[in-house]
Design an enzyme around this catalytic site. Structure first.
Site, mmCIF file in Angstrom:
data_model
loop_
_atom_site.group_PDB
_atom_site.id
_atom_site.type_symbol
_atom_site.label_atom_id
_atom_site.label_comp_id
_atom_site.label_asym_id
_atom_site.label_seq_id
_atom_site.Cartn_x
_atom_site.Cartn_y
_atom_site.Cartn_z
ATOM 1 N N ALA A 50 -1.155 -3.736 -6.131
ATOM 2 C CA ALA A 50 -0.236 -2.193 -6.704
ATOM 3 C C ALA A 50 -0.310 -2.321 -8.185
ATOM 4 O O ALA A 50 0.369 -3.285 -9.489
ATOM 5 C CB ALA A 50 0.759 -2.177 -6.169
ATOM 6 N N GLU A 118 -0.013 11.131 -11.717
ATOM 7 C CA GLU A 118 -1.140 10.289 -10.789
ATOM 8 C C GLU A 118 -1.666 11.692 -9.667
ATOM 9 O O GLU A 118 -0.820 12.687 -9.841
ATOM 10 C CB GLU A 118 -0.786 9.319 -9.885
ATOM 11 C CG GLU A 118 -0.656 8.074 -10.795
ATOM 12 C CD GLU A 118 -0.924 6.681 -9.744
ATOM 13 O OE1 GLU A 118 -1.116 7.108 -8.676
ATOM 14 O OE2 GLU A 118 0.203 6.370 -10.729
ATOM 15 N N HIS A 233 -9.039 5.207 -1.267
ATOM 16 C CA HIS A 233 -9.171 5.671 -2.540
ATOM 17 C C HIS A 233 -9.739 5.950 -2.763
ATOM 18 O O HIS A 233 -11.550 5.212 -2.629
ATOM 19 C CB HIS A 233 -8.300 4.040 -2.948
ATOM 20 C CG HIS A 233 -7.714 4.310 -4.478
ATOM 21 N ND1 HIS A 233 -8.781 5.073 -5.841
ATOM 22 C CD2 HIS A 233 -6.256 4.338 -5.228
ATOM 23 C CE1 HIS A 233 -7.614 5.045 -6.562
ATOM 24 N NE2 HIS A 233 -6.754 4.835 -6.052
ATOM 25 N N ARG A 280 -5.883 12.857 -2.994
ATOM 26 C CA ARG A 280 -6.648 11.415 -2.519
ATOM 27 C C ARG A 280 -7.759 11.758 -2.060
ATOM 28 O O ARG A 280 -9.716 10.798 -1.725
ATOM 29 C CB ARG A 280 -6.516 10.125 -2.073
ATOM 30 C CG ARG A 280 -6.229 8.823 -3.193
ATOM 31 C CD ARG A 280 -4.810 8.503 -3.818
ATOM 32 N NE ARG A 280 -4.316 7.754 -4.177
ATOM 33 C CZ ARG A 280 -3.486 6.411 -4.388
ATOM 34 N NH1 ARG A 280 -3.300 6.065 -3.350
ATOM 35 N NH2 ARG A 280 -3.656 5.817 -5.704
ATOM 36 N N HIS A 341 -7.169 1.344 1.884
ATOM 37 C CA HIS A 341 -6.451 1.798 0.448
ATOM 38 C C HIS A 341 -5.152 0.908 1.379
ATOM 39 O O HIS A 341 -4.216 0.654 1.021
ATOM 40 C CB HIS A 341 -6.726 2.572 -0.527
ATOM 41 C CG HIS A 341 -5.990 2.574 -0.785
ATOM 42 N ND1 HIS A 341 -5.797 1.784 -1.727
ATOM 43 C CD2 HIS A 341 -4.946 2.986 -2.254
ATOM 44 C CE1 HIS A 341 -4.692 1.112 -3.149
ATOM 45 N NE2 HIS A 341 -4.237 2.730 -3.188
ATOM 46 N N ARG A 376 -0.474 10.141 2.195
ATOM 47 C CA ARG A 376 0.162 9.075 0.963
ATOM 48 C C ARG A 376 0.568 9.921 -0.835
ATOM 49 O O ARG A 376 -1.175 10.032 -1.098
ATOM 50 C CB ARG A 376 0.408 7.859 1.214
ATOM 51 C CG ARG A 376 1.401 7.596 0.131
ATOM 52 C CD ARG A 376 1.236 5.289 -0.081
ATOM 53 N NE ARG A 376 -0.611 5.348 -0.877
ATOM 54 C CZ ARG A 376 -1.023 4.957 -1.683
ATOM 55 N NH1 ARG A 376 0.632 4.000 -1.985
ATOM 56 N NH2 ARG A 376 -1.558 4.245 -2.147
HETATM 57 C C1 LIG Z 1 -4.973 -2.433 -4.497
HETATM 58 C C2 LIG Z 1 -3.581 -1.894 -4.546
HETATM 59 C C3 LIG Z 1 -2.816 -0.965 -5.463
HETATM 60 C C4 LIG Z 1 -2.334 -0.839 -4.895
HETATM 61 N N1 LIG Z 1 -1.026 0.706 -6.148
HETATM 62 C C5 LIG Z 1 -0.239 1.027 -5.010
HETATM 63 C C6 LIG Z 1 1.050 1.981 -6.783
HETATM 64 O O1 LIG Z 1 0.042 1.560 -7.514
HETATM 65 N N2 LIG Z 1 1.952 2.473 -6.222
HETATM 66 C C7 LIG Z 1 1.993 2.314 -4.936
HETATM 67 O O2 LIG Z 1 3.245 3.356 -4.527
HETATM 68 N N3 LIG Z 1 1.647 1.758 -4.063
HETATM 69 C C8 LIG Z 1 0.714 1.123 -4.367
HETATM 70 N N4 LIG Z 1 -0.271 0.170 -3.405
HETATM 71 C C9 LIG Z 1 0.163 -0.014 -2.180
HETATM 72 C C10 LIG Z 1 1.680 -1.405 -2.307
HETATM 73 O O3 LIG Z 1 1.255 -2.105 -2.853
HETATM 74 C C11 LIG Z 1 1.723 -1.445 -0.552
HETATM 75 O O4 LIG Z 1 1.036 0.068 0.182
HETATM 76 C C12 LIG Z 1 3.072 -2.220 -0.292
HETATM 77 O O5 LIG Z 1 3.153 -2.824 -1.480
HETATM 78 C C13 LIG Z 1 3.657 -2.809 1.204
HETATM 79 O O6 LIG Z 1 4.445 -3.728 0.666
HETATM 80 P P1 LIG Z 1 5.063 -3.975 2.031
HETATM 81 O O7 LIG Z 1 5.679 -4.967 1.379
HETATM 82 O O8 LIG Z 1 4.596 -3.686 3.546
HETATM 83 O O9 LIG Z 1 3.645 -5.035 2.380
HETATM 84 P P2 LIG Z 1 2.965 -6.658 1.817
HETATM 85 O O10 LIG Z 1 2.958 -6.703 0.455
HETATM 86 O O11 LIG Z 1 1.129 -6.389 1.772
HETATM 87 O O12 LIG Z 1 3.619 -7.408 1.797
HETATM 88 C C14 LIG Z 1 2.542 -8.444 3.434
HETATM 89 C C15 LIG Z 1 2.817 -9.739 3.524
HETATM 90 O O13 LIG Z 1 3.150 -10.143 5.210
HETATM 91 C C16 LIG Z 1 2.497 -11.068 5.074
HETATM 92 N N5 LIG Z 1 2.083 -11.563 6.715
HETATM 93 C C17 LIG Z 1 1.253 -10.043 7.517
HETATM 94 N N6 LIG Z 1 0.942 -10.886 8.495
HETATM 95 C C18 LIG Z 1 2.058 -12.171 8.404
HETATM 96 C C19 LIG Z 1 1.585 -12.515 10.088
HETATM 97 N N7 LIG Z 1 1.059 -12.370 10.913
HETATM 98 N N8 LIG Z 1 2.651 -13.725 9.551
HETATM 99 C C20 LIG Z 1 3.382 -13.502 8.724
HETATM 100 N N9 LIG Z 1 3.203 -13.372 7.662
HETATM 101 C C21 LIG Z 1 3.044 -12.643 7.005
HETATM 102 C C22 LIG Z 1 1.646 -11.011 3.984
HETATM 103 O O14 LIG Z 1 1.069 -12.680 3.650
HETATM 104 C C23 LIG Z 1 2.373 -10.503 2.574
HETATM 105 O O15 LIG Z 1 3.531 -11.412 2.345
HETATM 106 C C24 LIG Z 1 -1.446 -0.622 -3.256
HETATM 107 C C25 LIG Z 1 -1.619 -0.940 -2.908
HETATM 108 C C26 LIG Z 1 -2.973 -1.927 -3.143
HETATM 109 C C27 LIG Z 1 -3.906 -2.397 -2.263
#
Ligand SMILES: Cc1cc2nc3c(=O)[nH]c(=O)nc-3n(C[C@H](O)[C@H](O)[C@H](O)COP(=O)(O)OP(=O)(O)OC[C@H]3O[C@@H](n4cnc5c(N)ncnc54)[C@H](O)[C@@H]3O)c2cc1C
Length: 508
Positions: A50, A118, A233, A280, A341, A376
C-alpha cells in the site's frame, strides 16, 4: 484453570496482525493463544504494497459527515451505513494508536500529521508515510506481533476449512517446504487472506493475492457478498508482461499529474467534475475505452506539473522504479494502464467480522463488511483492516466457545501426488486469467460473462477430477482456488444487470 482460547488467524497482513494484537491486548483472565498462519512473509502482502495512505478525519475543517458522505458517494449507496459510520468514527483513534505504537507518518511544517487528497475525497484526509504507508504500518504491527508472548506465526498455506456440525473448528494446511499436511484445530478461525487480483492478467497485487480465503469459504458453503465489484486502479505502470504490475499511486494525480490520451489531449476533461481525481471506476473505464477504441496498450500520465525535485522527495519508491526504466518522473510522461487492484466484495460479515458460520470470522480485503458498497473510496481499506479486527477480537473473546476436544494432527488428506502436472495447471491458470480480463474485467457484457462462466466450469471440472484422484500439487491448489474465485465474480456480475460502481455491463 481455564486452558487458553485457541484462535487461528489465516493471513499476516494488516488485518490479520491487527486482529492478533487486539486479541492479545484485550484478553483478560481467559488467556488466548493466537497462531497466525501465513503462506508468505509480510513483504508479500497487499498491506506491505500500500502506497498512498489511510483515510481519517484529522483536519478540524473536515468532518465525519463528509467522510461518510464521500464513502457512500463512491460506493453508490450500496454500503452498510452502520459500518461506514463506525469505521469513519474510529479513524482518528486508529491513527493515534499507530503513532503510539511507533509509526512514523509525514508531518506538515507546523508538526501536525500531513494529509493528502485522493480520488473521491472532497478534501485532504489521507495520512501517509511517503509512498510507503503500508510498509510503515506493517513494520510497527509486525514489531509488536514478534514481541507478544500470546502470538506465534506458522509459515504454512491454509487449503481448506475444517467444519464439524456446521461450525468451523480449524484449517487444513500444507507446509510448502516439507509438503506436510496438518489439520490445525482452534476455537475460532479468522480469515484475513487479502485480495484476489491474481485472477486477472494484470494486477497491482503481489503473487500471493489469489483469494484463497474466499475460495475456502465458498467450498464450505459460507456466503459471499458484492463479488461483482472489482476495483481496477487506473494507473499501473504499463507492461506487456502478465502478473504483478507496479502501481503509480493516485497521490501522484493528487499532487498535480494529469492523464493524457495517446494524442496528448487531457483524458478526463469534460468526463467528470472531479477530473483526474474522479472515482477510480470512472477513470479506469475512461482509460479502458480509450485503449479499446484506439487499439493502444496504454495512456500517459504527465508528471511535469509536479517537477523533478518534488516528485523525488514525495514519491521516492515510484521515482526509483521509474528511473530504473529510463523514465524521469516530474519531467517525463509515464505510460499507464488499469490493473485489477481491490476486491470490494468478499466473505459476507457483520460489523464484527462474523460470517454466517459459527466460529468463522473474516477481516480485511477478503471480507465484505459492507463498508465499500459498489466501489471503494481510496485509502478506506487500510482503515477497515484496523477498525473491524478490534471489534472481531472483542467478539471472539466474548463468544462462549465450547472447548474443542480435538488437537492438531497430521491430516488424513494425504496427497497421492504432490508435484505432478504443474505445467498443465500453469497453462490453465493463464487461460483463466485471460478469460477474466477479457470478459469479467472493466467492461463487461452478458454474452462475455456467459462465455467466461463456461470456460471456468470446464477448468473446474478438470480440477475437481484431479482433486478427487488425490492430486495435491501446488499448481492444482492455486487453480482450484482461482476457479472458485473467478466463478464467484462472474456469477455475481451476471446477477447485476445494471451498471453500478466498478461493475459496468453493456455494449462495448
Ligand atoms: C499496490 C497497492 C497499493 C495499495 N494502496 C492502498 C492505500 O494507499 N490505501 C489503502 O487503504 N489501501 C491500499 N491498498 C489496499 C490495501 O493494501 C489492502 O486492501 C489491505 O492491505 C489488505 O490487508 P489484508 O490484511 O486484508 O490482506 P493482505 O495484506 O493482502 O494480507 C493477506 C495475508 O494472507 C496471507 N495468505 C493468503 N492466502 C493464504 C493462505 N492460503 N494460507 C496462509 N496465508 C495466506 C498472505 O500471505 C498475507 O500474509 C493497496 C493495495 C495494493 C496492492
Amino acid at each position: 484453570m481455564n486452558s487458553p482460547l485457541d484462535v487461528i488467524v489465516v493471513g499476516g497482513g494488516i488485518a490479520g496482525m491487527a486482529c492478533a494484537l487486539e486479541l492479545a491486548q484485550q484478553q483478560g483472565t481467559r488467556k488466548v493463544r493466537v497462531r497466525i498462519i501465513a503462506k508468505e512473509p509480510v513483504i508479500g502482502s497487499n498491506s506491505y504494497a500500500a502506497q498512498g495512505g489511510m483515510a481519517a478525519v484529522l483536519d478540524p475543517a473536515d468532518s465525519m459527515a463528509a467522510h461518510v458522505r464521500d464513502t457512500l458517494t463512491v460506493g453508490e449507496g450500496r454500503n452498510d451505513l452502520r459500518v461506514v459510520r463506525r469505521v469513519v468514527r474510529e479513524g482518528p483513534a486508529m491513527v493515534h494508536g499507530l503513532l503510539a505504537m511507533g509509526a512514523v507518518f509525514d508531518r506538515n511544517a507546523d508538526g501536525g500529521v500531513a494529509l493528502a487528497r485522493e480520488g473521491g475525497h472532497t478534501t485532504a484526509r489521507v495520512v501517509h508515510r511517503l509512498d510507503r504507508t503500508g510498509a510503515e504500518i506493517v513494520r510497527v504491527l509486525h514489531q509488536h506481533v514478534r514481541a507478544s508472548s500470546s502470538i506465534s506465526v506458522i509459515d504454512e498455506q491454509a487449503v481448506d476449512l475444517l467444519v464439524d456440525g456446521g461450525a468451523c473448528i480449524g484449517v487444513r494446511t500444507r507446509d510448502p517446504r516439507t509438503g506436510r499436511w496438518m489439520d490445525r484445530i482452534a476455537h475460532a478461525v479468522v480469515l484475513a487472506t487479502g485480495g484476489t487480483g491474481q485472477v486477472y492478467e494484470h494486477t497491482t497485487n503481489p503473487p500471493g493475492a489469489t483469494g484463497d480465503g474466499i475460495a475456502m469459504a465458498v467450498r464450505a458453503g459460507v456466503p459471499l457478498k458484492d463479488m461483482a465489484f472489482v476495483q481496477f486502479h487506473p494507473t499501473a505502470l504499463y507492461t506487456d508482461r502478465p502478473g504483478t504490475v507496479f502501481l503509480i499511486s493516485e497521490a501522484v494525480r493528487g499532487a498535480g499529474a494529469r492523464l493524457l490520451r495517446p494524442d496528448g489531449r487531457p483524458l478526463m476533461e469534460g468526463v467528470h467534475p472531479q477530473g483526474d481525481l474522479a472515482p477510480r471506476n470512472v477513470v479506469a473505464r475512461t482509460i479502458a475505452r480509450v485503449m479499446l477504441r484506439g487499439h493502444v496498450p496504454n495512456v500517459w500520465l504527465d508528471t511535469s506539473p509536479i517537477g523533478i525535485r518534488r516528485f523525488a522527495r514525495d514519491f521516492p519508491s515510484i521515482n526509483t522504479h521509474c528511473r530504473e526504466l529510463g523514465i524521469m518522473p516530474g519531467r517525463d510522461r509515464i505510460p499507464v494502464m488499469p490493473a485489477a487492484h481491490y476486491l470490494c466484495g468478499g466473505i459476507m460479515t457483520d460489523a464484527q467480522g462474523r460470517t454466517t458460520m459459527k466460529g468463522l470470522y473474516a477481516l480485511g480485503e477478503c471480507a465484505c463488511s459492507g463498508l465499500h458498497g459498489a466501489d471503494r473510496l481510496a485509502s478506506n481499506s487500510l482503515l477497515e483492516a484496523l477498525v473491524i479486527p478490534r471489534h472481531a477480537a472483542a467478539r471472539i473473546l466474548r463468544a462462549r466457545t465450547k472447548h474443542a476436544t480435538l488437537t492438531d494432527h497430521h491430516s488424513p488428506d494425504v496427497p497421492v501426488a504432490d508435484t505432478v502436472a504443474n505445467d498443465d495447471h500453469e497453462a490453465m491458470l493463464h487461460g483463466l486469467r485471460r478469460t477474466m480480463t477479457r470478459h469479467a474485467g472493466i467492461l463487461r457484457t452478458t454474452n462475455g460473462l456467459h462465455l467466461a462462466l463456461r470456460r471456468i466450469e470446464q477448468a473446474g471440472l478438470r480440477t475437481e477430477r484431479a482433486w478427487a484422484k488425490g492430486e495435491r500439487a501446488p499448481g492444482l491448489i492455486a487453480l482450484r482456488n482461482a476457479v472458485a474465485v473467478s466463478r464467484s465474480i462472474v456469477m455475481a456480475a451476471l446477477s447485476e444487470p445494471v451498471s453500478t460502481g466498478t461493475h459496468w455491463i453493456g455494449r462495448m
